[in-house]
Design an enzyme around this catalytic site. Structure first.
Site, PDB file in Angstrom:
ATOM      1  N   ARG A   1       1.226  -5.743  -4.967  1.00  0.00           N
ATOM      2  CA  ARG A   1       1.219  -6.649  -3.816  1.00  0.00           C
ATOM      3  C   ARG A   1       1.701  -8.069  -4.151  1.00  0.00           C
ATOM      4  O   ARG A   1       1.448  -8.999  -3.391  1.00  0.00           O
ATOM      5  CB  ARG A   1      -0.180  -6.711  -3.208  1.00  0.00           C
ATOM      6  CG  ARG A   1      -0.612  -5.412  -2.518  1.00  0.00           C
ATOM      7  CD  ARG A   1      -1.763  -5.643  -1.570  1.00  0.00           C
ATOM      8  NE  ARG A   1      -2.219  -4.409  -0.949  1.00  0.00           N
ATOM      9  CZ  ARG A   1      -1.678  -3.871   0.143  1.00  0.00           C
ATOM     10  NH1 ARG A   1      -0.664  -4.476   0.737  1.00  0.00           N
ATOM     11  NH2 ARG A   1      -2.160  -2.759   0.644  1.00  0.00           N
TER      12      ARG A   1
ATOM     13  N   TYR B   1      -7.867   5.950   1.976  1.00  0.00           N
ATOM     14  CA  TYR B   1      -7.147   6.332   0.758  1.00  0.00           C
ATOM     15  C   TYR B   1      -6.856   7.841   0.733  1.00  0.00           C
ATOM     16  O   TYR B   1      -5.904   8.275   0.094  1.00  0.00           O
ATOM     17  CB  TYR B   1      -7.944   5.891  -0.476  1.00  0.00           C
ATOM     18  CG  TYR B   1      -8.119   4.383  -0.480  1.00  0.00           C
ATOM     19  CD1 TYR B   1      -7.078   3.553  -0.871  1.00  0.00           C
ATOM     20  CD2 TYR B   1      -9.289   3.791  -0.006  1.00  0.00           C
ATOM     21  CE1 TYR B   1      -7.202   2.176  -0.813  1.00  0.00           C
ATOM     22  CE2 TYR B   1      -9.424   2.410   0.067  1.00  0.00           C
ATOM     23  CZ  TYR B   1      -8.374   1.610  -0.345  1.00  0.00           C
ATOM     24  OH  TYR B   1      -8.487   0.242  -0.267  1.00  0.00           O
TER      25      TYR B   1
ATOM     26  N   ASP C   1       0.085   1.943   8.397  1.00  0.00           N
ATOM     27  CA  ASP C   1      -0.549   1.250   9.529  1.00  0.00           C
ATOM     28  C   ASP C   1       0.262   1.372  10.824  1.00  0.00           C
ATOM     29  O   ASP C   1      -0.261   1.148  11.908  1.00  0.00           O
ATOM     30  CB  ASP C   1      -0.740  -0.238   9.211  1.00  0.00           C
ATOM     31  CG  ASP C   1      -1.805  -0.458   8.147  1.00  0.00           C
ATOM     32  OD1 ASP C   1      -2.322   0.546   7.632  1.00  0.00           O
ATOM     33  OD2 ASP C   1      -2.102  -1.619   7.824  1.00  0.00           O
TER      34      ASP C   1
ATOM     35  N   ASP D   1       5.723  -7.968   5.846  1.00  0.00           N
ATOM     36  CA  ASP D   1       5.834  -9.134   4.951  1.00  0.00           C
ATOM     37  C   ASP D   1       6.887  -8.900   3.869  1.00  0.00           C
ATOM     38  O   ASP D   1       7.700  -9.782   3.588  1.00  0.00           O
ATOM     39  CB  ASP D   1       4.498  -9.426   4.265  1.00  0.00           C
ATOM     40  CG  ASP D   1       3.545 -10.144   5.199  1.00  0.00           C
ATOM     41  OD1 ASP D   1       4.016 -10.660   6.243  1.00  0.00           O
ATOM     42  OD2 ASP D   1       2.336 -10.175   4.905  1.00  0.00           O
TER      43      ASP D   1
ATOM     44  N   LYS E   1       8.137   0.667   5.594  1.00  0.00           N
ATOM     45  CA  LYS E   1       7.017   1.478   5.105  1.00  0.00           C
ATOM     46  C   LYS E   1       5.685   0.917   5.558  1.00  0.00           C
ATOM     47  O   LYS E   1       5.530  -0.295   5.582  1.00  0.00           O
ATOM     48  CB  LYS E   1       7.057   1.476   3.570  1.00  0.00           C
ATOM     49  CG  LYS E   1       5.858   2.051   2.906  1.00  0.00           C
ATOM     50  CD  LYS E   1       5.178   1.088   1.918  1.00  0.00           C
ATOM     51  CE  LYS E   1       4.459  -0.054   2.567  1.00  0.00           C
ATOM     52  NZ  LYS E   1       3.553  -0.814   1.690  1.00  0.00           N
ATOM     53  N   THR E   2       4.750   1.682   5.941  1.00  0.00           N
ATOM     54  CA  THR E   2       3.319   1.393   6.022  1.00  0.00           C
ATOM     55  C   THR E   2       2.637   2.449   6.878  1.00  0.00           C
ATOM     56  O   THR E   2       3.125   2.802   7.957  1.00  0.00           O
ATOM     57  CB  THR E   2       2.959  -0.002   6.589  1.00  0.00           C
ATOM     58  OG1 THR E   2       1.533  -0.093   6.661  1.00  0.00           O
ATOM     59  CG2 THR E   2       3.526  -0.308   7.969  1.00  0.00           C
TER      60      THR E   2
ATOM     61  N   GLY F   1       0.817  -1.219   0.000  1.00  0.00           N
ATOM     62  CA  GLY F   1       0.000   0.000   0.000  1.00  0.00           C
ATOM     63  C   GLY F   1       0.846   1.263   0.000  1.00  0.00           C
ATOM     64  O   GLY F   1       1.941   1.291   0.561  1.00  0.00           O
TER      65      GLY F   1
HETATM   66  P1  FBP Z   1       0.526  -1.880   3.603  1.00  0.00           P
HETATM   67  O1  FBP Z   1       0.492  -2.716   4.848  1.00  0.00           O
HETATM   68  O2  FBP Z   1       0.901  -2.632   2.412  1.00  0.00           O
HETATM   69  O3  FBP Z   1       1.366  -0.654   3.804  1.00  0.00           O
HETATM   70  O4  FBP Z   1      -0.944  -1.327   3.316  1.00  0.00           O
HETATM   71  C1  FBP Z   1      -1.698  -0.756   4.298  1.00  0.00           C
HETATM   72  C2  FBP Z   1      -3.120  -0.468   3.869  1.00  0.00           C
HETATM   73  O5  FBP Z   1      -3.259   0.889   3.513  1.00  0.00           O
HETATM   74  C3  FBP Z   1      -4.090  -0.840   4.977  1.00  0.00           C
HETATM   75  O6  FBP Z   1      -4.241   0.210   5.895  1.00  0.00           O
HETATM   76  C4  FBP Z   1      -5.345  -1.164   4.223  1.00  0.00           C
HETATM   77  O7  FBP Z   1      -6.146  -2.061   4.945  1.00  0.00           O
HETATM   78  C5  FBP Z   1      -4.817  -1.785   2.963  1.00  0.00           C
HETATM   79  O8  FBP Z   1      -3.527  -1.252   2.758  1.00  0.00           O
HETATM   80  C6  FBP Z   1      -5.681  -1.519   1.765  1.00  0.00           C
HETATM   81  O9  FBP Z   1      -5.201  -2.273   0.695  1.00  0.00           O
HETATM   82  P2  FBP Z   1      -5.417  -1.930  -0.825  1.00  0.00           P
HETATM   83  O10 FBP Z   1      -4.455  -0.853  -1.147  1.00  0.00           O
HETATM   84  O11 FBP Z   1      -5.053  -3.170  -1.529  1.00  0.00           O
HETATM   85  O12 FBP Z   1      -6.822  -1.486  -1.005  1.00  0.00           O
END
Ligand code: FBP
Length: 550
Positions: free
Chosen positions: A142, A423, A202, A173, A199-200, A78
């Site tokens: 991903r 988003y 979250d 991961d 990175k994230t 993400g």
């Molecule tokens: P990462 O763990 O890959 O950084 O992504 C986090 C995230 O933004 C989460 O908060 C959310 O649940 C998910 O990605 C949404 O995934 P997608 O971008 O596939 O809709």
């Protein structure tokens, strides 16, 4: 490309670097490290990259000569604000070391390496993306890098482009996979170093060595701005309850940080729900209690923050989802549900679930029952993230309040509104914190490469201090591994950092939440400021400040 006035001004921002990464750099190495758990198993799985020392970059007295090197970079998973600055940090440091070095970006995530899709990253490209949000410079994806066939396919293109080092920018991961790839290439003597970067949005990739994952700061500040605006609106109109779901696939760090910044009336923390073994009804009773109490004081308005991952932390629902995943994968289920209407599938499912799980399913609104029984991801799992928890909770709270009204224990008005913020924050222009942090992470990654390291993650510490005092270096990824059961088998993985109920951020929240529920103590953080006084522009998150006791 047309640019806004802020974009133009922001392009000129020069990220601040830690002292140790300015000018000539030398390496201070620590003693050999051990993995956080399961040392014997991890050592056996990573014979070439286990036990490496922590490294720190410090100012050197003499400049070094660097041979040119070709480097590749991948953005994984993400989007998170600051990714472009990591790439800029790598680029600037590589070119400073030797202008003949070349830099390649693999397109649309790890799949670009496997499928040989790439672009050479040049100064023109870099200058378009300095201090910008998003991952659109090279895209992200991903695809999981876990199979030897993928590693081999990647090696073909790395050899073709004479790439000697690869930086993988990703979450827990992706960095686990970077570690496996580093070991694979080291065991093979492939001559390719692999470096990770945390990175994230979250915020769940952090530990003793990693203070925070990049993007968390900007994403939370962006959500906090909008929550603050909603709270101002709520306090002005005094007629709506706002149910706000916040991103964060699993951990509740984002919801907790936004609560600390905005002081809402209610914030649910999934980790607490799980620890207390709470049911959805317990959560609903709590929210309805707060709504009724505020109504008794004439306040028929409020805000409720809900973490995206909540549903999976409610023990009864976790059990139900587990049985649903197993049940719906059976050939009997596939045959019995094919071509059937949503209602028919739900009925079939109910007839085949354990009694307790069936009761849990029946306690949910019909729409959610259908979502659980019908929507599957490509692996056949229930798509929990599609469940509109904010609507589910407000509907259940509404029902509860109706019953309370009938019983004469509630006399207020309940008009809920719903929001989901996710988003909106993932590609925001990085705050000064993330812009500086990411640029320093990139420069650290380039230094790790120049010093021949592999299987390391770039790190920057002491980030609650001014940037000049930050400490840059690298941590061997094996140091952060433990063994966990994944898809039925024990695997080495970086431990995901959930909200700690004994941690200072949660404790600070828990000590104030009753007051915030009863009274109206809203804080309005306002938009991220890029220019102005340092106390407005350069602050870190409340989570980090509290964790560091600052
Ligand atoms: P990462 O763990 O890959 O950084 O992504 C986090 C995230 O933004 C989460 O908060 C959310 O649940 C998910 O990605 C949404 O995934 P997608 O971008 O596939 O809709």
């Amino acid at each position: 490309m047309e640019k806004s006035a802020l974009q133009q001004a922001r392009a000129a921002y020069q990220p601040k670097l830690p002292q140790g990464l300015r000018g000539a750099v030398s390496v201070k190495e620590g003693t050999p490290t051990e993995s956080v758990a399961d040392q014997a198993e991890i050592k056996a799985l990573f014979p070439n990259t286990y036990g490496l020392p922590l490294v720190e970059f410090v100012p050197a007295t003499e400049a070094k000569e660097y041979a040119p090197i070709n480097v590749g970079v991948i953005l994984s998973g993400g989007q998170a604000p600051g990714g472009h600055n990591v790439i800029c940090g790598i680029f600037d440091e590589l070119k400073r070391q030797n202008p003949a070095s070349r830099f390649y970006g693999f397109l649309m995530g790890p799949g670009g390496l496997v499928d040989h899709k790439y672009v050479e990253i040049t100064a023109d490209i870099i200058d378009e993306y300095r201090n910008t949000g998003g991952f659109d410079m090279i895209g992200s994806g991903r695809t999981k890098l876990e199979e030897a066939s993928q590693f081999e396919s990647g090696l073909e293109i790395l050899r073709e482009l004479n790439i000697k080092a690869l930086v993988i920018i990703g979450g827990d991961d992706s960095n686990t996979n970077a570690c496996v790839l580093a070991e694979y290439y080291a065991a093979k003597g492939a001559g390719v170093q692999v470096i990770g970067c945390p990175k994230t949005i979250d915020g769940d990739l952090k530990n003793e060595q990693i203070e925070t994952s990049f993007g968390f700061d900007t994403a939370c500040k962006t959500y906090a701005e909008v929550i603050g605006n909603i709270q101002r609106d709520a306090n002005s109109a005094r007629k709506y309850w706002h149910f706000i779901k916040l991103m964060g696939r699993s951990a509740s760090h984002i919801a907790l940080e936004c609560a600390l910044q905005c002081q809402p009336n209610v914030a649910i923390v999934s980790e607490e729900v799980e620890a207390k073994g709470q049911s959805l009804d317990d959560i609903v009773d709590y929210i309805a209690g707060v709504v009724a109490d505020r109504a008794s004081r004439g306040n028929n308005f409020g805000t409720v923050l809900i973490p995206e991952g909540l549903i999976e932390f409610v023990p009864a629902i976790k059990k139900l989802i587990k049985e649903l995943n197993d049940l719906l994968a059976t050939p009997e289920a596939v045959a019995a549900t094919e071509g059937k209407s949503g209602e028919e599938v739900v009925e079939w499912v109910k007839a085949h679930l354990e009694a307790a799980n069936c009761a849990t399913l029946e306690s949910l609104p019909a729409g959610v029952q259908k979502q659980l029984a019908l929507d599957r991801d490509p692996h056949g799992n229930v798509q929990v993230s599609l469940i509109e928890t904010e609507k589910l909770l407000s509907e259940m709270v509404g029902r509860k309040l109706k019953a309370m009204k009938a019983a004469g224990t509630y006399t207020g008005k309940f008009a809920p509104l719903h929001h989901f913020f996710g988003y909106e924050g993932r590609c925001a222009a990085p705050s000064n914190y993330d812009a500086d942090y990411c640029y320093a992470l990139g420069a650290s990654a380039a230094q790790l490469i120049a010093n021949g390291k592999t299987g390391y993650m770039a790190i920057v510490k002491n980030t609650t201090a001014p940037a000049a005092e930050w400490v840059a270096g690298g941590v061997p990824i094996t140091m952060m591994l433990n063994m966990e059961r994944r898809s039925g088998a024990m695997k080495p993985v970086i431990k995901k950092a959930l909200v700690r109920l004994d941690g200072a951020p949660f404790k600070a929240f828990a000590s104030m939440r009753e007051k915030w529920a009863r009274e109206t103590c809203y804080v309005y953080p306002g938009p991220i400021q890029y220019f102005g006084p340092s106390e407005v522009c350069d602050t870190c998150t409340a989570t980090l400040r509290l964790e560091q006791g600052k």
